[in-house]
Design an enzyme around this catalytic site. Structure first.
Site, mmCIF file in Angstrom:
data_model
loop_
_atom_site.group_PDB
_atom_site.id
_atom_site.type_symbol
_atom_site.label_atom_id
_atom_site.label_comp_id
_atom_site.label_asym_id
_atom_site.label_seq_id
_atom_site.Cartn_x
_atom_site.Cartn_y
_atom_site.Cartn_z
ATOM 1 N N GLU A 83 -4.839 4.189 6.519
ATOM 2 C CA GLU A 83 -4.576 3.982 5.088
ATOM 3 C C GLU A 83 -4.945 5.205 4.245
ATOM 4 O O GLU A 83 -4.199 5.548 3.316
ATOM 5 C CB GLU A 83 -5.355 2.749 4.593
ATOM 6 C CG GLU A 83 -5.058 2.461 3.137
ATOM 7 C CD GLU A 83 -5.861 1.293 2.570
ATOM 8 O OE1 GLU A 83 -5.799 0.201 3.131
ATOM 9 O OE2 GLU A 83 -6.527 1.499 1.547
ATOM 10 N N SER A 89 -10.781 0.020 3.919
ATOM 11 C CA SER A 89 -10.002 -0.209 5.147
ATOM 12 C C SER A 89 -9.445 1.114 5.657
ATOM 13 O O SER A 89 -8.803 1.843 4.905
ATOM 14 C CB SER A 89 -8.831 -1.149 4.855
ATOM 15 O OG SER A 89 -9.345 -2.379 4.420
ATOM 16 N N ARG A 109 0.828 -1.221 0.000
ATOM 17 C CA ARG A 109 0.000 0.000 0.000
ATOM 18 C C ARG A 109 0.857 1.264 0.000
ATOM 19 O O ARG A 109 0.552 2.252 0.676
ATOM 20 C CB ARG A 109 -0.947 0.041 1.200
ATOM 21 C CG ARG A 109 -1.976 -1.011 1.254
ATOM 22 C CD ARG A 109 -2.952 -0.998 0.082
ATOM 23 N NE ARG A 109 -3.796 -2.145 0.209
ATOM 24 C CZ ARG A 109 -3.457 -3.353 -0.236
ATOM 25 N NH1 ARG A 109 -2.331 -3.537 -0.908
ATOM 26 N NH2 ARG A 109 -4.259 -4.376 -0.051
HETATM 27 C C1 LIG Z 1 -15.502 0.358 -0.267
HETATM 28 C C2 LIG Z 1 -14.028 0.558 -0.535
HETATM 29 C C3 LIG Z 1 -13.208 -0.539 -0.743
HETATM 30 C C4 LIG Z 1 -11.844 -0.370 -0.997
HETATM 31 N N1 LIG Z 1 -11.068 -1.475 -1.205
HETATM 32 C C5 LIG Z 1 -9.745 -1.331 -1.481
HETATM 33 C C6 LIG Z 1 -8.929 -2.477 -1.725
HETATM 34 O O1 LIG Z 1 -9.386 -3.605 -1.726
HETATM 35 N N2 LIG Z 1 -7.612 -2.270 -1.973
HETATM 36 C C7 LIG Z 1 -7.066 -1.021 -2.015
HETATM 37 O O2 LIG Z 1 -5.859 -0.915 -2.252
HETATM 38 N N3 LIG Z 1 -7.819 0.085 -1.789
HETATM 39 C C8 LIG Z 1 -9.134 -0.037 -1.526
HETATM 40 N N4 LIG Z 1 -9.910 1.070 -1.291
HETATM 41 C C9 LIG Z 1 -9.293 2.405 -1.288
HETATM 42 C C10 LIG Z 1 -9.426 3.166 -2.632
HETATM 43 O O3 LIG Z 1 -10.508 2.708 -3.378
HETATM 44 C C11 LIG Z 1 -8.162 3.029 -3.477
HETATM 45 O O4 LIG Z 1 -7.048 3.500 -2.761
HETATM 46 C C12 LIG Z 1 -8.299 3.828 -4.789
HETATM 47 O O5 LIG Z 1 -7.193 3.561 -5.624
HETATM 48 C C13 LIG Z 1 -8.396 5.337 -4.574
HETATM 49 O O6 LIG Z 1 -8.730 5.888 -5.827
HETATM 50 P P1 LIG Z 1 -9.402 7.306 -5.951
HETATM 51 O O7 LIG Z 1 -9.415 7.640 -7.408
HETATM 52 O O8 LIG Z 1 -10.702 7.301 -5.265
HETATM 53 O O9 LIG Z 1 -8.335 8.224 -5.198
HETATM 54 P P2 LIG Z 1 -8.626 9.480 -4.262
HETATM 55 O O10 LIG Z 1 -9.283 9.021 -3.010
HETATM 56 O O11 LIG Z 1 -9.289 10.564 -5.019
HETATM 57 O O12 LIG Z 1 -7.134 9.925 -3.918
HETATM 58 C C14 LIG Z 1 -6.326 9.138 -3.069
HETATM 59 C C15 LIG Z 1 -4.896 9.704 -3.111
HETATM 60 O O13 LIG Z 1 -4.346 9.529 -4.401
HETATM 61 C C16 LIG Z 1 -4.018 10.783 -4.966
HETATM 62 N N5 LIG Z 1 -4.388 10.742 -6.381
HETATM 63 C C17 LIG Z 1 -5.576 10.361 -6.903
HETATM 64 N N6 LIG Z 1 -5.525 10.420 -8.244
HETATM 65 C C18 LIG Z 1 -4.277 10.856 -8.560
HETATM 66 C C19 LIG Z 1 -3.607 11.156 -9.780
HETATM 67 N N7 LIG Z 1 -4.205 11.025 -10.978
HETATM 68 N N8 LIG Z 1 -2.335 11.620 -9.711
HETATM 69 C C20 LIG Z 1 -1.711 11.784 -8.527
HETATM 70 N N9 LIG Z 1 -2.290 11.517 -7.347
HETATM 71 C C21 LIG Z 1 -3.561 11.067 -7.372
HETATM 72 C C22 LIG Z 1 -4.817 11.822 -4.216
HETATM 73 O O14 LIG Z 1 -4.187 13.077 -4.254
HETATM 74 C C23 LIG Z 1 -4.818 11.207 -2.832
HETATM 75 O O15 LIG Z 1 -3.589 11.482 -2.207
HETATM 76 C C24 LIG Z 1 -11.287 0.926 -1.023
HETATM 77 C C25 LIG Z 1 -12.123 2.044 -0.807
HETATM 78 C C26 LIG Z 1 -13.479 1.858 -0.570
HETATM 79 C C27 LIG Z 1 -14.357 3.064 -0.360
#
Ligand SMILES: Cc1cc2nc3c(=O)[nH]c(=O)nc-3n(C[C@H](O)[C@H](O)[C@H](O)COP(=O)(O)OP(=O)(O)OC[C@H]3O[C@@H](n4cnc5c(N)ncnc54)[C@H](O)[C@@H]3O)c2cc1C
Length: 348
Positions: A341, A242, A166
């Site tokens: 996380e 998580s 992670r």
């Molecule tokens: C129900 C649920 C289940 C989940 N299960 C998992 C799982 O099984 N495994 C797992 O690893 N994660 C899981 N997650 C966490 C999350 O979905 C992941 O980390 C996902 O990749 C975040 O994507 P996002 O586009 O929503 O990022 P955001 O929440 O919008 O951003 C997260 C971080 O990434 C940065 N970021 C986003 N996009 C970019 C970009 N294009 N360039 C640079 N930085 C960027 C943001 O600035 C921030 O720091 C879960 C979340 C939820 C709500």
């Protein structure tokens, strides 16, 4: 290039937790030129630049963020064959699960266990998204990113990404420096699914599942834990998934934790570097928390101990107070500090 910057845009509706204040400035980037122009706009004014994807790993302060928030909305998928593999390039604003679904339909193995994870492609290398025996570090070839320190576009190879559990160079060493614009994954055409994780093995027991069946099994497991966002009436829906990482500790500390728990069967996973990964969910439960336990408008998911859920009326401060209570009790009981996380913007 002129870009249209909005002011005081509420961020809560743009996150899955659904709490927090507004972005002082906000712009949506549907192409690379806008992302670049946003970066220049922020630099010229001495304003912090923040990148928003699907908001599924984000906790925004109640007071909001004094920054220019760039919402990444670049779309597009291309692929090419190379040395018997498929290199799939997805723009950063593509919804992640759509990319997984598409690769599974085409018979390209490598992402099937990552089915159902919310968010967009651009965030996948940031925390090296992983689940059920796969993580994107297994398939990422390169990341196309805008380096905000030079305002140039860089092609960052997998080795430079510094992937770990992670974690990545993007998150650990230079948070905020790179805006991910596209990611290329190397997939195996007609490849077999990854079946290393116990829950998935049990779900397909006795069969040699296809990629489609493996995806279906993962989605079913995730839905049963409220770990997908496709169940609109799910009371556990508003979370970041998580909330805590599984702690990785030295072998001696793992022994000490097992001794304190009085349970020799404590779950633990030895790592290649002699450290040991512990189960954050197990520690939280053994510290006395139960699923569904609530403090006013915030509580643990009824289906997944690691998820903190915001209910109607919750504020970010309530989420953080609840998370701190969990951390403190686990630390008191086991001497292990749980690390969150999600990423915090102006909070925590
Ligand atoms: C129900 C649920 C289940 C989940 N299960 C998992 C799982 O099984 N495994 C797992 O690893 N994660 C899981 N997650 C966490 C999350 O979905 C992941 O980390 C996902 O990749 C975040 O994507 P996002 O586009 O929503 O990022 P955001 O929440 O919008 O951003 C997260 C971080 O990434 C940065 N970021 C986003 N996009 C970019 C970009 N294009 N360039 C640079 N930085 C960027 C943001 O600035 C921030 O720091 C879960 C979340 C939820 C709500």
């Amino acid at each position: 290039m002129t870009i249209s910057i909005a002011e005081r845009v509420p961020l809560a509706p743009l996150t899955t937790l659904g709490v927090g204040g507004a972005a002082r400035w906000f712009v949506e980037a549907t192409d690379e030129a806008t992302a670049r122009a946003a970066c220049a706009w922020a630099r010229e004014r001495g304003v912090t630049l923040r990148v928003l994807g699907g908001g599924s790993n984000l906790v925004v302060a109640d007071a909001g963020v004094d920054a220019l928030v760039v919402r990444i909305a670049l779309r597009g998928l291309t692929h090419r064959e190379r040395d018997g593999a498929i290199e799939l390039t997805a723009a950063a604003g593509e919804p992640w699960d759509g990319v997984v679904a598409r690769s599974v339909e085409r018979g390209w193995a490598g992402l099937e266990c990552l089915s159902g994870i919310p968010g967009l492609v651009g965030a996948t290398p940031i925390q090296n998204v992983g689940a059920y025996g796969q993580e994107v570090s297994h398939t990422v070839v390169s990341v196309r990113a805008l380096d905000t320190s030079t305002e140039e576009i860089a092609e960052v190879g997998a080795a430079q990404c510094g992937f770990a559990y992670r974690d990545s160079m993007f998150k650990r060493e230079t948070p905020g420096r790179f805006v991910v614009l596209a990611v290329t994954y190397r997939l195996r055409p007609d490849g077999a699914p990854t079946l290393t994780y116990g829950d998935v093995q049990r779900a397909v027991a006795g069969r040699a599942p296809t990629l489609t069946e493996t995806r279906a099994a993962v989605l079913a497991i995730r839905r049963a834990k409220s770990m997908t966002l496709d169940q609109p009436n799910d009371a556990n829906r508003r979370s970041c998934g998580s909330f805590f990482l599984n702690p990785i500790v030295e072998a001696a500390q793992a022994e000490a934790v097992a001794a304190r728990s009085g349970d020799p069967a404590m779950p633990r996973w030895p790592q290649p570097d002699r450290h040991v990964k512990l189960s954050a969910a197990w520690l939280i439960e053994r510290a006395g928390f139960t699923r569904g336990e609530r403090e006013h408008a915030v509580g643990l998911s009824t289906r997944h101990t690691l998820a903190i859920v915001a209910h109607d009326g919750a504020r970010t401060a309530d989420v953080l107070a609840f998370a701190r209570r969990v951390q403190d009790r686990v630390e008191e009981r086991f001497g292990v500090k749980l690390a969150p996380e999600p990423v915090f913007w102006g909070a925590g």
